[in-house]
Write a protein that holds these residues in place. Sequence first.
Motif, PDB file in Angstrom:
ATOM      1  N   GLU A  15       2.501  -5.311   1.981  1.00 28.89           N
ATOM      2  CA  GLU A  15       3.077  -6.087   0.673  1.00 28.89           C
ATOM      3  C   GLU A  15       2.565  -7.500   0.708  1.00 28.89           C
ATOM      4  N   ALA A  25      -5.378  -0.416   5.274  1.00 27.42           N
ATOM      5  CA  ALA A  25      -3.909  -0.389   5.021  1.00 27.42           C
ATOM      6  C   ALA A  25      -3.770   1.021   4.257  1.00 27.42           C
ATOM      7  N   GLY A  26      -2.798   1.481   4.224  1.00 28.28           N
ATOM      8  CA  GLY A  26      -2.328   2.677   3.478  1.00 28.28           C
ATOM      9  C   GLY A  26      -2.342   2.481   1.785  1.00 28.28           C
ATOM     10  N   SER A  27      -1.447   1.663   1.548  1.00 30.95           N
ATOM     11  CA  SER A  27      -1.441   1.281   0.261  1.00 30.95           C
ATOM     12  C   SER A  27      -1.094  -0.289   0.297  1.00 30.95           C
ATOM     13  N   VAL A  28      -1.381  -0.939  -0.814  1.00 32.72           N
ATOM     14  CA  VAL A  28      -1.335  -2.371  -0.825  1.00 32.72           C
ATOM     15  C   VAL A  28      -0.224  -2.827  -2.091  1.00 32.72           C
ATOM     16  N   PHE A  29       0.570  -3.674  -1.805  1.00 32.82           N
ATOM     17  CA  PHE A  29       1.617  -4.092  -3.091  1.00 32.82           C
ATOM     18  C   PHE A  29       1.351  -5.387  -3.270  1.00 32.82           C
ATOM     19  N   LEU A  30       0.796  -5.944  -4.342  1.00 35.28           N
ATOM     20  CA  LEU A  30       0.316  -6.898  -4.785  1.00 35.28           C
ATOM     21  C   LEU A  30       1.430  -8.026  -5.647  1.00 35.28           C
ATOM     22  N   ARG A  71      -9.277   5.608   1.920  1.00 36.81           N
ATOM     23  CA  ARG A  71      -8.878   4.725   0.570  1.00 36.81           C
ATOM     24  C   ARG A  71      -7.656   3.992   0.670  1.00 36.81           C
ATOM     25  N   THR A  72      -7.778   3.000  -0.046  1.00 38.27           N
ATOM     26  CA  THR A  72      -6.298   2.294   0.154  1.00 38.27           C
ATOM     27  C   THR A  72      -6.095   2.112  -1.405  1.00 38.27           C
ATOM     28  N   SER A  73      -4.968   2.605  -1.495  1.00 37.36           N
ATOM     29  CA  SER A  73      -4.557   2.407  -3.041  1.00 37.36           C
ATOM     30  C   SER A  73      -3.772   1.154  -3.156  1.00 37.36           C
ATOM     31  N   PHE A  74      -3.479   0.725  -4.472  1.00 37.00           N
ATOM     32  CA  PHE A  74      -2.985  -0.571  -4.776  1.00 37.00           C
ATOM     33  C   PHE A  74      -2.174  -0.572  -5.845  1.00 37.00           C
ATOM     34  N   LEU A  75      -1.131  -1.455  -6.058  1.00 35.03           N
ATOM     35  CA  LEU A  75      -0.310  -1.455  -7.197  1.00 35.03           C
ATOM     36  C   LEU A  75       0.167  -3.071  -7.337  1.00 35.03           C
ATOM     37  N   ALA A  76       0.314  -3.348  -8.620  1.00 32.45           N
ATOM     38  CA  ALA A  76       0.588  -4.907  -8.901  1.00 32.45           C
ATOM     39  C   ALA A  76       1.558  -4.769 -10.184  1.00 32.45           C
TER      40      ALA A  76
END
Lengths: 428, 428
Positions: B330, B346-351, A390-395
């Motif tokens: 990022e 990727a572990g976590s992505v910042f958009l 699982r890849t989490s994401f935030l915007a």
Amino acid sequence: MPLRLDSRDAGFAAAFDALVDARREADEDVSRAVTAIRADVRARGDAALAELTRRFDGHDLDVTGWQVPKAERQAALAGLAPDLRAALELAAERIRAYHAAQRPADSETVDAAGVRMGARWRGVDAAGLYVPGGRAAYPSSVLMNAIPARVAGVGRLAMVTPTPKGETNPLVLAAAEIAGVDEVWRVGGAQAVAALAYGTDRIAPVDVVVGPGNAWVAEAKRQLYGVVGIDMVAGPSEIVVVADGANDPAWIAADLLSQAEHDPTSQSILFTDDAAFADAVAAEVERQLGTLATGATASASWAANGAIILVGDLLESAPLIDRLAPEHLELALADPEPLFAAVRHAGSVFLGRYTPEAVGDYVGGPNHVLPTGRRARFSSGLSVLDFMKRTSFLACDAASIARIGPAAVALAEAEGLPAHARSVAVRL
Amino acid sequence: MPLRLDSRDAGFAAAFDALVDARREADEDVSRAVTAIRADVRARGDAALAELTRRFDGHDLDVTGWQVPKAERQAALAGLAPDLRAALELAAERIRAYHAAQRPADSETVDAAGVRMGARWRGVDAAGLYVPGGRAAYPSSVLMNAIPARVAGVGRLAMVTPTPKGETNPLVLAAAEIAGVDEVWRVGGAQAVAALAYGTDRIAPVDVVVGPGNAWVAEAKRQLYGVVGIDMVAGPSEIVVVADGANDPAWIAADLLSQAEHDPTSQSILFTDDAAFADAVAAEVERQLGTLATGATASASWAANGAIILVGDLLESAPLIDRLAPEHLELALADPEPLFAAVRHAGSVFLGRYTPEAVGDYVGGPNHVLPTGRRARFSSGLSVLDFMKRTSFLACDAASIARIGPAAVALAEAEGLPAHARSVAVRL
């Protein structure tokens, strides 16, 4: 003779503790041997594999071939007896349906602060499937390991399986074809797990290694956890059967023996509230042992690890079952639901008088690769999730970071991380 | 000076391979030291903990106390500056909301053959949370580890944290109160992980151990995997920032430094398609380094592990990013979606331009405990699932086993398991 306990006896708590504690860890000798094999495969690659295969499996990979060719796998499938092929295909279809329902959904939301966030699931690029050889060469294992990987969307599926003296098992090869395995390598043991994890000139590395195996295979997976993902550390198989006196003792005896016949280290435990029924099951076990081709193994397992536990009330057995956290739990009761609701720790549960654990080994649908050795306290059977990540994401945008950013700045400063604070503050 | 590469240069492939391969495993010395500590704690329990704490943390547990009392934790919360308390509570609320959405649903179905099956999720009985001490004593870590456990329904939450010279960190204690931690033990290092896994006279064993730590803690978790569940083997922190020339170099420099300031072994990598922008970011990094209280650490990290990679087209960087499988990614682009869609690992992505990674460290919502060292290829950030386990179940009646049972009998016979076959056949 198996252990026999009564929960109302004075010495019960201590005796039950001993039963729980008896299921413990890999011994140090196995661990040292696996460390050496792992280092050898990492350093010398295919040369180490060839040498270890000669030593442990008694054949020369350069003569027998490193892989089982696609044509041989197709021929194995084509040559299958029609009823067996139908059985494997029914099993595959039911396993596929159960696991397809496990596929996690991606998620995405925009919260009240205007921050968009969520999670995205993807299959791993490549998975390795260990399939035991020799006594435990089970086509059902191939289906149970390979189908969840395919459902997860794994790109490449490489199977490793020892072929003692070079002999392949047509049923295993047919199952690999049905499940859609891409490569079948004739290597086994800790060396095969190391080859999958590190890669060699011939075998490309994988991201996840799954599948049951002996103590060496289990220890190799444990040691390589972190280099690759693994399903779980697997130990000897176990069943707890809870049965009241209304069951046919012959059915319950068969269920206990179905676990005992796997290996002398397997464990079968009966919980019952009926002493006469316990006697009848014990007698039936002895009778059936004499009629089984696997009688010697089952007899050794039953004598060394079997147990019959008499309890005053079957519902009382729930905390005892939780202590054991068994791989398999069969509730052979007219109404199994209250006990099922009370039990917290079990790998897989088989409900009612018409659900022997063995039906789940093959055609039930849920996976038969399950946590052993009390690990159902914290781990789960093999699933589609084992082949995905699982890849989490935030915007944030300028408005939403203005809302939540100041708290991040305050916390970063309190934690003594000024660059963290600055990277948020410059955007406020 | 950080590494500087151009994907269009002749030597790029080899240099990038070296960058990927540089992020590798625990060294053998750490592994041996941890094996010894683990064995010592297992054999001598609290006596070993006391001795190791005297040696490594410089205080006597019998003097400072083994646990931080509830009253001290409450006082820490009450004594918090109002803005910090509000920041921690905002963070806790956002983390709770994100993780509550992760709770898996139980499933149950009856299929066409009349077989009832499904899966049931339960929280583990007890979880242990490791919280680093000293330089890395982060209240945000407490929230990120404890809240998912509470959301999962874990019964008992025990935190371990080293308190060098006996000094506690009020912010960490306040965070533990906000997150609902039950016990706070003043022990750290590999010995604390071993105590949680095996249990001692004072510390009851747990089922799952999570939380970041140094190389010793990570190795202890790796070695104890299987005795308990663990989140993941954590290594040094990493970020990949993809930024075009339209970004403010000062913002991107701050983002790179926010990772570099964690530890000299941290890694910050910039991908850009604009050589002049790369120069401007490099200059900004140098300028900001001089102004940071954490400048020495960040400078060491940037010089040893930092990298600036120039690519012809930013979308081209997707396969390179997948090779690195970074913990944090990022995408500081006006439209980050095409690249986000192209990246698999990727572990976590910042958009976008307004989502610095640091906002996600604190108040974004998604977990900041993430796979490092290329493990995002096969593993995921900490989640509610790490504190739960799934029990599958199966229920046949006389009619449904009559439909699927014969296939199980055929397969069991083919596998040479007659007791399996019998336990199904007797019910047909």
